[in-house]
Design an enzyme around this catalytic site. Structure first.
Site, short mmCIF file in Angstrom:
data_model
loop_
_atom_site.label_atom_id
_atom_site.label_comp_id
_atom_site.label_asym_id
_atom_site.label_seq_id
_atom_site.Cartn_x
_atom_site.Cartn_y
_atom_site.Cartn_z
N HIS A 1 97.63 -7.38 108.61
CA HIS A 1 96.40 -7.18 108.85
C HIS A 1 96.47 -5.69 109.72
CE1 HIS A 1 94.89 -11.09 107.46
NE2 HIS A 1 93.86 -10.27 107.09
N ARG B 1 85.15 -7.51 106.23
CA ARG B 1 86.05 -8.48 106.90
C ARG B 1 85.42 -8.79 108.32
NH1 ARG B 1 90.44 -5.59 104.36
NH2 ARG B 1 91.89 -7.11 103.37
N ARG C 1 82.15 -11.19 103.78
CA ARG C 1 82.99 -12.68 103.84
C ARG C 1 82.79 -13.25 105.02
NH1 ARG C 1 89.41 -11.94 103.47
NH2 ARG C 1 89.04 -11.20 105.56
N GLU D 1 92.53 -17.54 96.66
CA GLU D 1 93.63 -16.91 97.50
C GLU D 1 94.77 -17.70 97.51
OE1 GLU D 1 92.79 -14.26 101.16
OE2 GLU D 1 91.06 -15.77 101.23
N ASN E 1 96.32 -10.43 98.49
CA ASN E 1 97.40 -10.38 99.80
C ASN E 1 97.84 -11.76 100.22
OD1 ASN E 1 96.32 -7.53 99.63
ND2 ASN E 1 95.15 -7.75 101.41
N ASP E 2 96.90 -12.83 100.31
CA ASP E 2 97.18 -13.81 100.63
C ASP E 2 97.86 -14.77 99.35
OD1 ASP E 2 96.85 -14.70 103.53
OD2 ASP E 2 94.94 -14.43 103.18
N ARG F 1 103.28 -12.53 104.40
CA ARG F 1 102.95 -11.14 104.33
C ARG F 1 102.98 -10.17 105.25
NH1 ARG F 1 96.35 -11.80 103.81
NH2 ARG F 1 96.24 -9.82 104.53
N CYS G 1 90.38 -8.13 95.41
CA CYS G 1 89.92 -7.36 96.70
C CYS G 1 91.33 -7.26 97.65
CB CYS G 1 88.81 -7.66 97.57
SG CYS G 1 88.81 -9.49 98.15
C1 PEP Z 1 93.44 -10.98 100.61
O1 PEP Z 1 94.08 -12.04 101.12
O2 PEP Z 1 93.85 -10.38 99.42
C2 PEP Z 1 92.26 -10.47 101.23
C3 PEP Z 1 91.68 -9.42 100.80
O3 PEP Z 1 91.85 -10.95 102.38
P1 PEP Z 1 92.69 -10.45 103.91
O4 PEP Z 1 93.74 -9.34 103.43
O5 PEP Z 1 91.81 -10.30 104.91
O6 PEP Z 1 93.51 -11.82 104.26
MG MG Z 2 93.09 -13.19 102.82
#
Ligand code: PEP
Ligand code: MG
Length: 580
Positions: free
Chosen positions: A191, A298, A334, A433, A456-457, A467, A504
């Site tokens: 993040h 976010r 979100r 996710e 990402n998750d 990550r 996303c």
């Molecule tokens: C993700 O997990 O891909 C996502 C967009 O959410 P974040 O990066 O805020 O966990």
């Molecule tokens: Mg995420």
């Protein structure tokens, strides 16, 4: 001149003097020095002690005149420790015997010293731990040449060097004179990295030991495009990078000409490029970069500040600002994705053994219903100002989605009882996710209005790779065939069910994957605003038919490396001038 290689979070070149932040709050890693440099390390140590003694003495005098004797006595104790011959000798011995850096030796000896106080039964003596830490910090600051300037008051452009920045610290960078960042820790989708990307300046993370290799005041080049950090460059290198900086500015300007054009392929396929935002003002920034609205807001970043949690009114204001920023385009809000590396003021104090598998995201909201309802009320109230869509993070079971949806209904009813009627429809979707949600995607399609894939998750949970951990970042890649097949199956299931599916995760903003994602059938790509112009350019230069061929071919590979190499070659054919 020293060159270090890490992981890029945003492209471009930044040049400035180093300011080292928070080297004091973590353990300095062992670093050996060549035998002929031991003398230099001993001298650094001696200077650090001398400076520390003078600093403390000056402080004591000031305190004595302002606050009286008792307050000043505390610092007399500091001077006593700094003048303890035995302590200084232990540090010197470690430097000589292990050829250790002065910073490492100081930190190690001082931590042992602290431990002695920790074991003391007398509470007054145990209190001294804090003083010992304070002394350690002061010495390290002097050894590492750290500049403890308040970032908000810098007067010239600097490069911030840190071991790790929390998302909260990162959020405070905008509006400062910091023009680039280099960090020991971090990976591309942590993040902190995401925030650095939205902040827009060049950044390189995952450098392991940059914060101990560089001293405050060194001239630093951050080359975000090639993932490099160069310390104390030669005149020639510096000149070369100044040229690169100008060239990058020119490229950015060229791309900005695409702002008002749609993302349409040569065979007329329309793709919607949305912004991922962390702060409401970025909604407008995204539009300025040519986006079609906000695909991911976010909202938890409202919490990432040192003071109290945001109340309903503050939240209402923030959501309204984001909605107004996109002038009629959709905004997908979100709900709080708190937990893991993003904490509320209260949660900060509760440690979890596996935070990424812990009380995070929708789980956290459902266990803190009062907080959740406040957020939903604020979103629902703000929704009258535009086209709002609501989305829950990290849903892993149907029951969880239903429970969250029921909470929305409760909030709607409460508002209605208070005379606030929300009549416009608000689509409710989820982020996909978790592997569980991917496997059950057909069932979810019967419940949701839309799905947004959070790669990402999803990548971290599919591949079992944290990550944010630079030690395993070589294993973290969306190019893994298991990830690609999972994406294909999810998109296919959504298409069959007639449910809108977008993406996303950071992958959506990487040109490397654009053709593949379009070829799968994804038409909604949401990304950091800074990535939009380049992705738009690529889309406008290619066709859907070609992208489908690329996606089919990618599915035949067995390794991530084959996938990446193939995609790089194909992308270069379309965008030869871009570093991919
Ligand atoms: C993700 O997990 O891909 C996502 C967009 O959410 P974040 O990066 O805020 O966990
Ligand atoms: Mg995420």
């Amino acid at each position: 001149m020293e060159t270090l290689r890490g992981i890029s979070v945003s492209p471009g070149v930044a040049i400035g003097e180093a300011v080292i932040l928070d080297a004091e709050d973590y353990r300095i890693p062992y670093r050996s020095v060549p035998s002929d440099a031991v003398g230099d390390e001993l001298e650094r140590l001696s200077n650090a002690f001398d400076t520390a003694v003078s600093e403390v003495q000056a402080q004591t005098q000031q305190l004595r005149s302002n606050l009286g004797r008792d307050a000043a006595d505390v610092f007399d104790w500091h001077v006593g420790v700094l003048e303890d011959e035995q302590l200084r000798k232990s540090i010197e011995d470690l430097i000589k015997e292990k050829q250790a850096s002065a910073a490492y030796a100081t930190s190690t000896v001082m931590r042992n010293y602290q431990r002695r106080f920790m074991q003391m039964k007398d509470p007054l003596l145990a209190e001294r731990i804090k003083d010992v830490r304070d002394i350690e910090r002061r010495l390290l600051r002097n050894i590492l040449g750290e500049t403890r300037e308040d970032l908000a008051h810098l007067t010239k452009a600097v490069i911030l060097i840190a071991h790790d920045l929390t998302p909260t610290q990162t959020a405070q960078l905008s509006g400062t004179k910091v023009v680039g960042v280099a960090m020991d820790a971090g990976a591309a989708t942590s993040h902190t990295a995401i925030l650095l990307r939205s902040w827009g300046h060049p950044g390189v993370v995952g450098l392991n030991d940059v914060s101990t290799r560089i001293s405050g005041g060194d001239t630093i080049i951050v080359d975000g495009t090639n993932q490099l950090v160069i310390a104390n460059p030669t005149e020639e290198t510096l000149a070369e990078y100044r040229e690169k900086q100008i060239a990058h500015g020119r490229l950015t300007e060229e791309l900005s000409e695409l702002r008002d054009l749609p993302a349409v392929t040569t065979d007329d396929e329309r793709v919607y490029l949305m912004s991922n935002i962390e702060f409401p003002s970025e909604a407008q920034t995204g539009m300025d970069r040519g986006s079609d609205g906000v695909g991911l807001y976010r909202t938890e970043f409202l919490f990432l500040r040192p003071e109290s949690a945001p109340d309903e009114e503050e939240q209402y204001e923030a959501y309204s600002q984001a909605i107004q920023g996109v002038a009629g385009h959709p905004v997908t809000i979100r709900t709080f994705d708190l937990g893991a590396d993003k904490y509320t003021q209260r949660q900060n104090y509760i440690e979890e053994r596996n935070p990424m598998l812990g009380l995070r995201s929708i789980r956290y909201s459902l266990q803190n219903l009062d907080m959740f309802k406040v957020q939903l009320r604020a979103i629902l109230r703000a929704s009258v100002h535009g086209q709002v869509r609501l989305m829950f993070p990290l849903v892993s079971s149907i029951m969880e989605f239903r429970q969250a949806q029921m909470t929305v209904n409760d909030a709607l009813e409460d508002l209605e009882e208070e005379g606030i009627k929300i009549t416009n429809p608000i689509p409710i979707g989820m982020m996909l996710e978790t592997p569980a949600a991917a496997i059950q995607v057909k069932d979810f399609c019967r419940e949701v209005d839309f799905i947004s894939i959070g790669t990402n998750d999803l990548v971290q949970y599919l591949l079992a790779v944290d990550r944010g951990n630079e030690r395993v970042s070589q294993h973290y890649t969306p190019s893994h065939p298991a990830v690609l097949r999972c994406l294909r199956d999810v998109v296919r299931a959504c298409r069959r069910a007639g449910v809108e599916c977008g993406i996303c995760g950071e992958m959506a903003g990487q040109p490397l994957y654009t053709m593949f994602l379009m070829g799968l059938g994804l038409q909604h790509l949401s990304m950091a605003p800074g990535n939009i112009p380049e992705i738009k350019k690529l889309i406008r230069l290619t066709s859907l038919a070609k992208s489908e061929r690329v996606a089919r071919r990618v599915m035949t590979f067995e390794t991530a490396r084959q996938v990446t190499n193939y995609l790089r070659d194909e992308t270069r054919k379309v965008l030869p001038e871009d570093p991919i």
